[in-house]
Write a protein that holds these residues in place. Structure first.
Motif, mmCIF file in Angstrom:
data_model
loop_
_atom_site.group_PDB
_atom_site.id
_atom_site.type_symbol
_atom_site.label_atom_id
_atom_site.label_comp_id
_atom_site.label_asym_id
_atom_site.label_seq_id
_atom_site.Cartn_x
_atom_site.Cartn_y
_atom_site.Cartn_z
ATOM 1 N N MET A 48 0.831 -1.193 0.000
ATOM 2 C CA MET A 48 0.000 0.000 0.000
ATOM 3 C C MET A 48 0.869 1.247 0.000
ATOM 4 O O MET A 48 2.050 1.195 0.334
ATOM 5 C CB MET A 48 -0.929 -0.019 1.220
ATOM 6 C CG MET A 48 -1.863 -1.221 1.208
ATOM 7 S SD MET A 48 -2.820 -1.411 2.711
ATOM 8 C CE MET A 48 -3.816 -2.860 2.248
ATOM 9 N N LEU A 79 -4.342 -0.280 -2.409
ATOM 10 C CA LEU A 79 -5.007 0.671 -1.524
ATOM 11 C C LEU A 79 -4.119 1.890 -1.303
ATOM 12 O O LEU A 79 -2.916 1.768 -1.057
ATOM 13 C CB LEU A 79 -5.340 0.005 -0.190
ATOM 14 C CG LEU A 79 -6.188 0.834 0.793
ATOM 15 C CD1 LEU A 79 -7.502 1.288 0.153
ATOM 16 C CD2 LEU A 79 -6.475 0.017 2.056
ATOM 17 N N LYS A 99 -8.685 4.113 -4.706
ATOM 18 C CA LYS A 99 -9.397 3.812 -3.461
ATOM 19 C C LYS A 99 -8.535 4.340 -2.316
ATOM 20 O O LYS A 99 -7.486 3.777 -2.013
ATOM 21 C CB LYS A 99 -9.655 2.308 -3.340
ATOM 22 C CG LYS A 99 -10.608 1.759 -4.395
ATOM 23 C CD LYS A 99 -10.861 0.268 -4.192
ATOM 24 C CE LYS A 99 -11.889 -0.254 -5.176
ATOM 25 N NZ LYS A 99 -11.384 -0.237 -6.581
#
Length: 298
Positions: A48, A79, A99
Motif C-alpha cells: 500500500m 489501496l 481507493k
C-alpha cells in the motif's frame, strides 16, 4: 573507538528487519498469487502507499506528488493512503479514481477532525482514520504546519467511528494496549508504525507485530505495518510476522520525485514482483498462507 549511542528508531528498525532471514522451500511449490481481499475489496497485492502529506509539484510538473502517487495506486489496483491536507486537496486525490483512506491529524479543533472525516465520506473516500502518533511534541502537544494537535481518548475515537459508515483506521499503533483499544472502539484496521522514528528508541513495528496479531485474534481487525518497508522481502517478513499488508514510505520518494506516476508504478511493481518470487520460493501460493515458519533470527 568510543561507543556511540544510536537513538534513531529508523536505524534500529532497519537493523532488526535485516536480521530476519528466509529459508527456501522449492519442492511442490507453484507460482504465487499476490492478490488480497482487504476490507471488502480485492487488490493486486498487499503493498500500500503511505499516508503522506504536503508533497509539492516535483520538477515543475502540473500535479502534486500526492496526486501522482494516487494515480499510481489506481493503476496498480492497490489501496491508497494520504495524510494531512485541506478538503479541496483531498478531493483531487479521490478524483484520480484511487481507493483512498484519509488519515486525519488529531487537531485540537475537534470540529475540524469531524469536518474532514465527513467530507472524505461525502466525496467517495474508501475509509477514514486518525493519526494518533502525532499528538505530542517536545513542548507538549504537537504543532504541525501551524495547526495545534491535542489528546485523543477512546471515547473520542469511538465518536469518529460512529460518525461514518466507512472503515475506520487507527495509525500509529505500537503496542498491544493501543491495538486492543482500537479494536474495542470499532476500528476495522490499524497501522503499526513509529512514524519514521518520532520517539527515540521506538520499538521496531515488526518486533511488536506478533504480539499484536495474537491479541487481535478473532477481532476482525486488519493489520498494516509500515516504517522501513522498501522491498518485497520486507513485505514478506511483515506478512509472515502477522500483518495483512505493508505500506511503503520514503523508499518510493526518489521514484516519485524523478518520474512521477510512472516511477511509483515501476517501484511498487518491483516490490510486488519480489514478493511473488519469495512466496513462490518458500512454498506459499497465497498471501493468506504465509507464516513465520520460514523465518530465522540471527
Amino acid at each position: 573507538m568510543a561507543y556511540t549511542r544510536q537513538a534513531d528508531a529508523n536505524v534500529i528498525t532497519q537493523q532488526y528487519m535485516d536480521s530476519i532471514l528466509i529459508e527456501s522451500r522449492y519442492i511442490d511449490s507453484v507460482k504465487a498469487n499476490t492478490e488480497i481481499e482487504f476490507l471488502g475489496e480485492t487488490f493486486s497485492m498487499p503493498v500500500m502507499t503511505p499516508a503522506f502529506s504536503h508533497l509539492s509539484n516535483y520538477n515543475g510538473r502540473e500535479k502534486t506528488g500526492l496526486e501522482e502517487y494516487s494515480e499510481a495506486a489506481r493503476d496498480l489496483n492497490i489501496l491508497n493512503f494520504c495524510g494531512m491536507m485541506e478538503n479541496d486537496q483531498f478531493k483531487k486525490l479521490v478524483d484520480t479514481g484511487a481507493k483512498t483512506i484519509r488519515i486525519v491529524k488529531p487537531y485540537a479543533d475537534n470540529g475540524k477532525v469531524k469536518d474532514q472525516m465527513q467530507f472524505a465520506e461525502s466525496v467517495g473516500a474508501f475509509g477514514i482514520g486518525m493519526d494518533i502518533d502525532h499528538i505530542f511534541g517536545n513542548d507538549g502537544y504537537d504543532v504541525v504546519v501551524g495547526e495545534e494537535m491535542s489528546f485523543q481518548t477512546s471515547e473520542m475515537l469511538r465518536s469518529y467511528v460512529e460518525l461514518t459508515k466507512l472503515p475506520f483506521v487507527v495509525k500509529g499503533v505500537l503496542s498491544v494496549a493501543d491495538a486492543v483499544k482500537s479494536a474495542d472502539i470499532g476500528a476495522k484496521a490499524i497501522i503499526v508504525s513509529h512514524h519514521h522514528g518520532r520517539v527515540p528508541y521506538a520499538v521496531p513495528p515488526m518486533v511488536v507485530l506478533p504480539e499484536i496479531k495474537d491479541a487481535l485474534e478473532g477481532r476482525d481487525v486488519k493489520i498494516i505495518v509500515d516504517c522501513g518497508i522498501a522491498t518485497g522481502a520486507d513485505v514478506f517478513k511483515a506478512l509472515a510476522l502477522g500483518a495483512d499488508a505493508a505500506a511503503v514510505g520514503r523508499s518510493m520518494l526518489p521514484s516519485l520525485e524523478s518520474q512521477g506516476t510512472a516511477g511509483v508504478c515501476e517501484f511498487i511493481k518491483g516490490v510486488g514482483n519480489e514478493l511473488r518470487y519469495i512466496m513462490s520460493s518458500t512454498g506459499f501460493e497465497n498471501v493468506s498462507d504465509i507464516d513465520s515458519s520460514v523465518l530465522y533470527q540471527v
